[in-house]
Motif scaffolding. Structure first.
Motif, PDB file in Angstrom:
ATOM      1  N   ILE A   1       0.832  -1.209   0.000  1.00  0.00           N
ATOM      2  CA  ILE A   1       0.000   0.000   0.000  1.00  0.00           C
ATOM      3  C   ILE A   1       0.869   1.263   0.000  1.00  0.00           C
ATOM      4  O   ILE A   1       0.593   2.220  -0.728  1.00  0.00           O
ATOM      5  N   LYS A   2       1.927   1.264   0.785  1.00  0.00           N
ATOM      6  CA  LYS A   2       2.825   2.416   0.823  1.00  0.00           C
ATOM      7  C   LYS A   2       3.433   2.655  -0.550  1.00  0.00           C
ATOM      8  O   LYS A   2       3.524   3.816  -1.016  1.00  0.00           O
ATOM      9  N   ASN A   3       3.851   1.596  -1.216  1.00  0.00           N
ATOM     10  CA  ASN A   3       4.463   1.714  -2.539  1.00  0.00           C
ATOM     11  C   ASN A   3       3.467   2.256  -3.561  1.00  0.00           C
ATOM     12  O   ASN A   3       3.800   3.141  -4.368  1.00  0.00           O
ATOM     13  N   LEU A   4       2.235   1.758  -3.526  1.00  0.00           N
ATOM     14  CA  LEU A   4       1.223   2.197  -4.486  1.00  0.00           C
ATOM     15  C   LEU A   4       0.865   3.673  -4.275  1.00  0.00           C
ATOM     16  O   LEU A   4       0.818   4.467  -5.220  1.00  0.00           O
ATOM     17  N   LYS A   5       0.624   4.047  -3.033  1.00  0.00           N
ATOM     18  CA  LYS A   5       0.178   5.412  -2.753  1.00  0.00           C
ATOM     19  C   LYS A   5       1.276   6.444  -3.000  1.00  0.00           C
ATOM     20  O   LYS A   5       0.991   7.590  -3.379  1.00  0.00           O
ATOM     21  N   SER A   6       2.512   6.054  -2.799  1.00  0.00           N
ATOM     22  CA  SER A   6       3.613   7.002  -2.996  1.00  0.00           C
ATOM     23  C   SER A   6       4.056   7.089  -4.459  1.00  0.00           C
ATOM     24  O   SER A   6       4.694   8.068  -4.852  1.00  0.00           O
ATOM     25  N   SER A   7       3.687   6.085  -5.261  1.00  0.00           N
ATOM     26  CA  SER A   7       4.162   6.037  -6.642  1.00  0.00           C
ATOM     27  C   SER A   7       3.133   6.476  -7.674  1.00  0.00           C
ATOM     28  O   SER A   7       3.492   6.852  -8.790  1.00  0.00           O
ATOM     29  N   LEU A   8       1.852   6.430  -7.320  1.00  0.00           N
ATOM     30  CA  LEU A   8       0.799   6.740  -8.282  1.00  0.00           C
ATOM     31  C   LEU A   8       0.327   8.184  -8.142  1.00  0.00           C
ATOM     32  O   LEU A   8       0.178   8.695  -7.029  1.00  0.00           O
ATOM     33  N   ASP A   9       0.081   8.825  -9.280  1.00  0.00           N
ATOM     34  CA  ASP A   9      -0.488  10.170  -9.248  1.00  0.00           C
ATOM     35  C   ASP A   9      -1.920  10.122  -8.724  1.00  0.00           C
ATOM     36  O   ASP A   9      -2.356  11.005  -7.993  1.00  0.00           O
ATOM     37  N   ARG A  10      -2.647   9.078  -9.138  1.00  0.00           N
ATOM     38  CA  ARG A  10      -4.011   8.869  -8.648  1.00  0.00           C
ATOM     39  C   ARG A  10      -4.164   7.407  -8.286  1.00  0.00           C
ATOM     40  O   ARG A  10      -4.141   6.533  -9.158  1.00  0.00           O
TER      41      ARG A  10
END
Length: 261
Positions: free
Chosen positions: A200-209
């Protein structure tokens, strides 16, 4: 013949009679039609772990002949059998081989729907322009729950794509290339927590949306505050709860659902 030999022969004869009696009872039970839902679950559990390749299919045919729909088989009976197999394993009443065979056959019901009696399956996926990604963390050994959850979402008219044990880089690429309305993560045990936190940390920090991230499964159902612990947007106990929480549309008006594991 010595007294010891006679005793050994007598013990052998008694053991033979006991085994024959137990086999007779088991045979009578097998041919007796189940009367209650628990009886059907017990019978299906027994046959799905048996050496026979087809006996569980015969049980499914008989069950559906009583009026139980294929929707109910996959959404209700199969998860119940999966839980029963897990209980037998914990209680040391089922061998590793039996549990492995049973789990593989249950999962095959979702992956290869021809295992259900022919003509009983209705395609429930109605495209509403919404799709979700069902994520199974790399540390999870239990995949059945993710398939059960995916099937439940399909019943609501959502397209579902599976992401099983992908690396963080692979998962990020899938999410970037897709247009998902929700990301669901199946958590069967506590050992998933650290891995899910990282995902979750990786997804939220890497995606614009980043689409809403929902966690569910047996661990979530048995615990509180999992969304805070993992960083997820929602922790849910059913597919309907996930859909409503993310504001998604559903074609199902009244539907019994199971948890995400």
């Amino acid at each position: 013949m010595s007294g010891r030999d006679q005793s050994d022969d007598r013990d052998t004869a008694i053991r033979f009679l006991v085994e024959a009696a137990l086999k007779s009872v088991a045979d009578k039970r097998r041919f007796r039609s189940p009367q209650t839902k628990d009886d059907w679950i017990d019978r299906l559990c027994e046959e799905i772990m048996s050496a026979s390749e087809t006996s569980h299919q015969a049980v499914l045919s008989s069950l559906i002949a009583t009026g139980v729909t294929s929707d109910e088989v996959l959404g209700d009976y199969v998860p119940a059998v999966a839980r029963r197999i897990g209980e037998l394993w914990v209680q040391d009443k089922a061998t590793f081989v039996q549990v492995t065979i049973g789990a593989a056959r249950l999962q095959a019901l979702f992956q290869n729907r021809t295992d259900l009696p022919r003509g009983t399956w209705l395609d429930r996926t109605v495209p509403l322009g919404q799709s979700i990604l069902m994520i199974l963390p790399a540390v999870e050994d239990h995949t059945l729950g993710a398939f059960v959850a995916a099937d439940q979402f399909r019943r609501h008219g959502l397209w579902v794509r599976m992401a099983i044990r992908l690396s963080n880089a692979e998962l990020l690429r899938v999410v970037e290339e897709g247009r998902f309305s929700m990301l669901g993560i199946s958590m069967a045990t506590y050992k998933s927590v650290e891995n899910v936190q990282e995902i979750i940390k990786n997804l939220k920090s890497s995606l614009d949306r980043c689409p809403p991230i929902v966690v569910g499964g047996k661990y979530v159902a048995d615990s509180d505050g999992v969304e805070v612990l993992t960083g997820a947007d929602l922790a849910v106990r059913s597919a309907r709860e996930a859909i409503e929480g993310c504001g998604l549309a559903s074609v199902a008006k009244s539907l019994t659902v199971d948890s995400l594991a």
